[in-house]
Design a protein around this motif. Structure first.
Motif, PDB file in Angstrom:
ATOM      1  N   GLY A 129       0.817  -1.216   0.000  1.00 44.15           N
ATOM      2  CA  GLY A 129       0.000   0.000   0.000  1.00 44.15           C
ATOM      3  C   GLY A 129       0.846   1.259   0.000  1.00 44.15           C
ATOM      4  N   ILE A 130       1.919   1.248   0.793  1.00 44.75           N
ATOM      5  CA  ILE A 130       2.814   2.413   0.835  1.00 44.75           C
ATOM      6  C   ILE A 130       3.500   2.611  -0.516  1.00 44.75           C
ATOM      7  CG2 ILE A 130       4.951   3.283   1.865  1.00 44.75           C
ATOM      8  CD1 ILE A 130       4.049   1.922   4.492  1.00 44.75           C
ATOM      9  N   ALA A 131       3.916   1.490  -1.132  1.00 41.32           N
ATOM     10  CA  ALA A 131       4.576   1.583  -2.445  1.00 41.32           C
ATOM     11  C   ALA A 131       3.633   2.172  -3.483  1.00 41.32           C
ATOM     12  CB  ALA A 131       5.060   0.201  -2.881  1.00 41.32           C
ATOM     13  N   LEU A 132       2.365   1.726  -3.476  1.00 42.59           N
ATOM     14  CA  LEU A 132       1.403   2.249  -4.440  1.00 42.59           C
ATOM     15  C   LEU A 132       1.049   3.712  -4.176  1.00 42.59           C
ATOM     16  CD1 LEU A 132      -0.943  -0.856  -4.678  1.00 42.59           C
ATOM     17  CD2 LEU A 132       0.412   0.095  -6.555  1.00 42.59           C
ATOM     18  N   TRP A 133       1.197   4.135  -2.933  1.00 41.26           N
ATOM     19  CA  TRP A 133       0.910   5.517  -2.555  1.00 41.26           C
ATOM     20  C   TRP A 133       2.052   6.450  -2.948  1.00 41.26           C
ATOM     21  CZ3 TRP A 133       1.861   7.845   2.817  1.00 41.26           C
ATOM     22  CH2 TRP A 133       1.312   9.133   2.899  1.00 41.26           C
ATOM     23  N   LEU A 134       3.286   5.990  -2.749  1.00 40.08           N
ATOM     24  CA  LEU A 134       4.444   6.849  -2.952  1.00 40.08           C
ATOM     25  C   LEU A 134       4.993   6.817  -4.374  1.00 40.08           C
ATOM     26  CD1 LEU A 134       6.473   6.181   0.344  1.00 40.08           C
ATOM     27  CD2 LEU A 134       5.008   8.145  -0.180  1.00 40.08           C
ATOM     28  N   LEU A 135       4.840   5.692  -5.055  1.00 35.75           N
ATOM     29  CA  LEU A 135       5.463   5.516  -6.362  1.00 35.75           C
ATOM     30  C   LEU A 135       4.432   5.575  -7.481  1.00 35.75           C
ATOM     31  CD1 LEU A 135       7.767   2.470  -5.449  1.00 35.75           C
ATOM     32  CD2 LEU A 135       8.435   4.882  -5.552  1.00 35.75           C
ATOM     33  N   PRO A 136       4.862   5.913  -8.686  1.00 36.02           N
ATOM     34  CA  PRO A 136       3.949   5.834  -9.832  1.00 36.02           C
ATOM     35  C   PRO A 136       3.432   4.413  -9.997  1.00 36.02           C
ATOM     36  CG  PRO A 136       5.961   7.012 -10.411  1.00 36.02           C
ATOM     37  CD  PRO A 136       6.195   6.426  -9.061  1.00 36.02           C
ATOM     38  N   ALA A 137       2.145   4.262 -10.309  1.00 36.84           N
ATOM     39  CA  ALA A 137       1.514   2.938 -10.326  1.00 36.84           C
ATOM     40  C   ALA A 137       2.208   1.977 -11.291  1.00 36.84           C
ATOM     41  CB  ALA A 137       0.037   3.066 -10.692  1.00 36.84           C
TER      42      ALA A 137
END
Length: 491
Positions: free
Chosen positions: A168-176
Motif C-alpha cells: 500500500g505504501i509503495a502504491l501511494w508513494l510511487l507511480p503505479a
C-alpha cells in the motif's frame, strides 16, 4: 523439552545441537514468510498491472492464479525427492527458482512474460514448500512439532500484516506503473535470507539411508493431470470443443495413473500414491478439510481485495491497513491454539471452521445491505473474526493430518497436503474472481455476494468433514497426538 533431532555429525560440524535446531527452524520460517508475503501482495498489484500492460480479464485471472497452478506441479515430485535424497538441495533450489520467477515477472512488458514469471515462481515455491513441512516433521515430535507449526502460522500471519502495508505504501508513494514491479520484488531480501539459513541449518545428507522409489511415471501423470484440471478454472472462456478435449484427456490420465499405480505396487515398489497414506481415512479426511478450508479463505481474501481496489477505488493503503487487525488476531490465536488443542484435540478444528463459515456467510449478507466504505468497514470487522479462526484452525489441522503419515513418508505426506490446498486455491480464486469480473463493470454488491458464495459453501463442507471420527484419531504413536489426553501427557 528436547527436540528429536537426528543430524549426521558431518553435516553441521561446528554447530551445537540447539543452534542447529534454531537455524533449521528459522530457515523454514523465513521461506514460509517469503512465499506467503508474495501471496499477500499480489492482489494489490492487479489494477496497476492491468492498466500498465493493458491486460484482459482472463489475463488477470491467469496472473492471480498462475502461481497456485505450478505450485502444485512442483509439489508432486519434491516431497518424494526430499525423502529420498535429503531436503537441503531441494530447499535452496526451490527458493532460487522462486526468486528467478519473481524477477522475470517484475521485469515483464507483456502478459505472456508476466504470467510466465508467475508460473516459474509457483514451481519453485512448490519444490520449497514440500521441504519446509518435511523438515519440521523430521526435526520435531509431539508438542514441539505443534509449536513449530504454530510458529510457521505466525510467520504467515506476519507476512499478511507486513505485505499489504508495504504494498500500500509503495502504491501511494510511487507511480503505479512502477510500483507494481517493486511490489513483486519485495520478498527478495527474505528469500535470500532463507537461502543463507537453509545452507547453514539444513543437513546435507538425508535422514533415511535407504533407496526410495521415485515413481517418475506416476509423477508425470499427476503433473499433467494437475495442469489440465486447473486450466478451465483459470480460463473459463475456453471454447466448448477445447473443454471437451481437456475432459477426455483428464479421464484418460486418471485411468492411466490408476493402472500404473496399481501395477507399480504389485511389483513391490512404493507408488506415488502410497497405500499407507491413501488407505488412511484420517489422512484423506484431513486433506479434504484442508482443501476446502484453504481454497475458500484464500479466494475470499483475494476477491474482496480486488473488489475494493477495482470497483470502489479504495486506496491500497487503506485496504492494507484494514487487514492488520485480522493478521494480528491470527498470530495471537495461533499461540492460543497450542493450549486449546491440548484440551479439545482435533475438535478445535471444527470449532474454528464454524466461525469461518459464519464470517463468510455474514460477508455475503453484508454485501446485500451495504456498499462502498460502509461495506468495507463491516467486512474489515468480520475479517478480525476470520483471523482468529485461521489461527485456531491451521496448526492443529496440519498437525492432525500429518500425524497419520509414517516417518518414511513425511515429505510425500506434506506434499500432498499442500498440493490439495494449492489446487483448491487455484480453482477457488479463478472461480471467485471470474464471478466478480463477470459483473465487474458495475458497483453492484451482488457481484461480491455471488463471488463469496462458493467460499462459504466450501467452508461449510469443511466443517462437516472435520467432524468425522477418522479425522480425530491418529494411528501413529511417533506423531504429535492421538487424543487431547495424549497431548496433555506429552506436554
Amino acid at each position: 523439552m528436547s527436540s528429536d533431532v537426528a543430524v549426521p555429525a558431518t553435516t553441521r560440524d561446528a554447530l551445537p545441537a540447539k543452534s542447529a535446531t534454531r537455524a533449521t527452524l528459522w530457515c523454514c520460517y523465513g521461506a514460509g514468510f517469503a512465499t506467503l508475503f508474495d501471496a499477500a501482495v499480489v492482489a494489490f498489484t492487479a489494477p496497476a498491472v492491468r492498466s500498465a500492460l493493458h491486460l484482459a480479464d482472463d489475463d488477470i485471472q491467469w496472473f492471480l492464479a498462475a502461481l497456485s497452478l505450478t505450485f502444485g506441479l512442483g509439489l508432486a515430485p519434491a516431497g518424494r525427492l526430499g525423502d529420498a535424497y535429503g531436503r537441503r538441495v531441494l530447499f535452496v533450489s526451490g527458493l532460487t527458482v522462486f526468486l528467478i520467477g519473481a524477477v522475470a515477472a517484475a521485469l515483464a512488458h507483456d502478459a505472456s512474460l508476466l504470467i510466465g514469471g508467475r508460473l516459474i515462481q509457483g514451481f519453485g515455491a512448490g519444490i520449497l514448500s514440500a521441504q519446509v513441512l518435511g523438515v519440521i516433521q523430521d526435526t520435531f515430535q509431539g508438542p514441539e512439532r505443534l509449536r513449530a507449526l504454530v510458529g510457521y502460522t505466525i510467520a504467515g500471519a506476519f507476512a499478511a500484516v507486513a505485505g499489504p502495508m508495504i504494498a500500500g505504501i509503495a502504491l501511494w508513494l510511487l507511480p503505479a506503473d512502477f510500483a507494481w514491479r517493486v511490489i513483486l520484488l519485495l520478498q527478495t531480501p527474505f528469500t535470500l535470507g532463507a537461502i543463507v539459513l537453509g545452507l547453514w541449518g539444513i543437513p546435507r545428507t538425508p535422514r533415511l539411508h535407504r533407496r526410495i522409489d521415485l515413481d517418475l511415471p506416476g509423477i508425470a501423470f499427476l503433473g499433467a493431470l494437475v495442469v489440465l484440471v486447473t486450466i478451465p478454472a483459470i480460463d473459463p472462456g475456453l471454447p466448448g470443443r477445447t473443454l471437451m478435449a481437456i475432459g477426455a484427456l483428464c479421464a484418460l490420465l486418471v485411468v492411466a495413473l490408476v493402472r500404473w499405480e496399481r501395477g507399480y505396487a504389485r511389483r513391490g515398489k512404493t507408488p506415488l500414491f502410497a497405500p499407507a497414506l491413501i488407505g488412511s481415512r484420517g489422512y484423506v479426511t484431513g486433506n479434504i478439510v484442508a482443501l476446502l478450508w484453504f481454497g475458500s479463505v484464500l479466494a475470499f481474501g483475494t476477491v474482496t481485495t480486488v473488489y475494493f481496489l477495482q470497483v470502489y477505488s479504495i486506496p491500497a493503503l487503506a485496504v492494507a491497513a484494514a487487514l492488520i487487525p485480522a493478521a494480528v488476531a491470527r498470530m495471537v490465536a495461533a499461540r492460543w491454539s497450542e493450549r486449546l488443542f491440548a484440551r479439545s484435540g482435533p475438535a478445535l478444528v471444527t470449532h474454528g471452521l464454524v466461525v469461518q463459515t459464519a464470517v463468510l456467510a455474514g460477508s455475503g449478507v453484508a454485501a446485500l445491505c451495504w456498499n462502498g466504505w460502509a461495506l468495507f468497514a463491516i467486512l474489515s470487522v468480520l475479517q478480525f473474526a476470520a483471523g482468529v479462526s485461521s489461527g485456531v484452525v491451521e496448526p492443529p489441522l496440519r498437525t492432525v493430518t500429518l500425524s497419520f503419515a509414517p516417518r518414511s513418508l513425511h515429505g510425500v505426506a506434506a506434499s500432498f497436503l499442500q498440493l490439495t490446498q494449492r489446487l483448491s486455491a487455484t480453482i477457488f480464486i479463478a472461480l471467485s474472481t471470474g464471478i466478480l469480473l463477470a459483473v465487474g463493470g458495475t458497483t453492484s454488491t451482488a457481484a461480491l455476494l455471488w463471488a463469496t458464495a462458493p467460499c462459504a459453501a466450501a467452508s461449510l463442507l469443511a466443517t462437516t468433514a472435520s467432524r468425522g471420527h477418522a479425522f480425530r484419531t491418529s494411528r501413529h504413536t511417533d506423531n504429535p497426538t492421538t487424543s487431547p489426553a495424549a497431548v496433555s501427557q506429552e506436554a
